[in-house]
Design a protein around this motif. Structure first.
Motif, mmCIF file in Angstrom:
data_model
loop_
_atom_site.group_PDB
_atom_site.id
_atom_site.type_symbol
_atom_site.label_atom_id
_atom_site.label_comp_id
_atom_site.label_asym_id
_atom_site.label_seq_id
_atom_site.Cartn_x
_atom_site.Cartn_y
_atom_site.Cartn_z
ATOM 1 N N SER A 123 0.658 -1.089 -0.483
ATOM 2 C CA SER A 123 0.106 0.080 0.223
ATOM 3 C C SER A 123 0.823 1.211 -0.236
ATOM 4 C CB SER A 123 -0.508 -0.545 1.724
ATOM 5 O OG SER A 123 -1.362 -0.835 1.045
ATOM 6 N N ILE A 127 1.410 5.040 -6.168
ATOM 7 C CA ILE A 127 1.753 4.253 -7.282
ATOM 8 C C ILE A 127 1.513 5.339 -8.627
ATOM 9 C CG2 ILE A 127 1.829 1.769 -6.308
ATOM 10 C CD1 ILE A 127 -0.906 1.546 -8.264
ATOM 11 N N TYR A 171 -2.471 1.929 -3.610
ATOM 12 C CA TYR A 171 -3.008 0.847 -4.421
ATOM 13 C C TYR A 171 -3.316 0.235 -3.069
ATOM 14 C CZ TYR A 171 -2.189 -4.148 -5.418
ATOM 15 O OH TYR A 171 -2.810 -5.057 -5.405
ATOM 16 N N ASP A 191 -5.751 -3.146 -2.541
ATOM 17 C CA ASP A 191 -5.745 -5.142 -3.166
ATOM 18 C C ASP A 191 -7.649 -4.765 -3.478
ATOM 19 O OD1 ASP A 191 -3.904 -6.317 -2.861
ATOM 20 O OD2 ASP A 191 -3.693 -6.618 -1.326
ATOM 21 N N TYR A 228 -11.126 2.467 -8.822
ATOM 22 C CA TYR A 228 -10.351 3.583 -7.084
ATOM 23 C C TYR A 228 -11.400 4.583 -6.941
ATOM 24 C CZ TYR A 228 -12.747 7.364 -10.258
ATOM 25 O OH TYR A 228 -12.927 8.170 -11.013
ATOM 26 N N LYS A 252 -6.663 0.221 -7.159
ATOM 27 C CA LYS A 252 -6.868 -1.472 -7.576
ATOM 28 C C LYS A 252 -6.321 -1.139 -9.447
ATOM 29 C CE LYS A 252 -5.716 -5.786 -7.365
ATOM 30 N NZ LYS A 252 -6.777 -6.469 -6.655
#
Length: 257
Positions: free
Chosen positions: A2, A5, A71, A73, A102, A117
């Motif tokens: 996490s 990114i 980021y 999951d 998102y 993600k």
């Protein structure tokens, strides 16, 4: 994993913003199929994107700004967890066709960020290395109560405490964090109080020379708000504002023995 990114610039003058940053940082732009979104590339690596502020933001007088994407999951579960922890969902979980899912969130102090993600893509390059010139290397939360903010982010993302330093009576403690306590990826402090500004994230862009880049920022109609200055380790940074009011920072590595 996490961590931040991706980074988007939402701007009021698309052509002006592209010209400013492309010339200043050396980014190339590449039109993304099926919309008004353009990729920002450092060499052959995508590091972010640029787009015009949506109409509702313009009507609300939202200024040009950078948005960092963390980021996760599970976007939906993270958005729900953020609300339970005292944050807000500014834009609910949504899909970007062929790209990913998102949501845009705000922490309890009001700093806005996004979660993302991405969809897996066959043959996709790994993320651009943090050291790459033109990439983003540091995320800084300028807030009004960093201890409360840290409780929120550490619970939401599992970030780990790395180290801290005292920055004097005006700024106070500067607290650093990462996905690994041995590797900092950002910091937070109560700098928003000193700046008399709302809580916000500021993202640092790698440049060859912070001093030369700061000089060119002023030549191109931007502002240098603080610096350039040394930081521990001999590196140089400056906090800046582009001609349309978007805040960002620059970082250059010092000479290593």
């Amino acid at each position: 994993m996490s961590r931040f990114i991706w980074y988007d610039l939402l701007c009021s003058d698309l052509a002006g913003a592209k010209a400013f940053y492309s010339d200043l940082i050396g980014w190339k732009t590449e039109k993304f199929p099926g919309g008004d979104y353009e990729l920002l590339k450092a060499g052959d690596r995508g590091v972010g994107g640029i787009m015009a502020l949506p109409g509702e933001m313009k009507r609300a007088s939202v200024p040009q700004h950078w948005m960092g994407y963390v980021y996760v999951d599970d976007v939906d579960a993270t958005a729900q967890q953020a609300k339970k922890l005292g944050g807000k969902v500014m834009s609910p979980p949504s899909d970007i066709p062929t790209v990913g899912r998102y949501a845009v969130l705000a922490d309890p102090q009001g700093a806005v960020f996004a979660i993302f993600k991405p969809q897996p893509r066959e043959g996709e390059q790994p993320l651009a290395p943090r050291e790459l010139l033109g990439n983003f290397s540091w995320a800084e939360l300028n807030t009004t109560d960093w201890q409360s903010a840290w409780k929120f982010y550490s619970a939401l993302f599992g970030w780990k405490a790395a180290s801290s330093m005292n920055m004097g009576p005006e700024l106070g403690e500067y607290f650093m964090f990462g996905t690994d306590p041995k590797q900092s990826m950002g910091g937070m402090s109560n700098a928003a109080n000193m700046m008399k500004a709302p809580a916000h994230w500021m993202h640092y862009i790698n440049v060859k020379s912070a001093d030369e880049t700061a000089r060119r920022i002023k030549e191109k109609g931007g502002k240098v708000l603080n610096g350039p200055m040394d930081i521990p380790g001999g590196d140089r940074i400056a906090q800046c504002m582009d001609p349309q009011g978007g805040m960002f920072a620059i970082y250059s590595a010092g000479k290593r023995a």
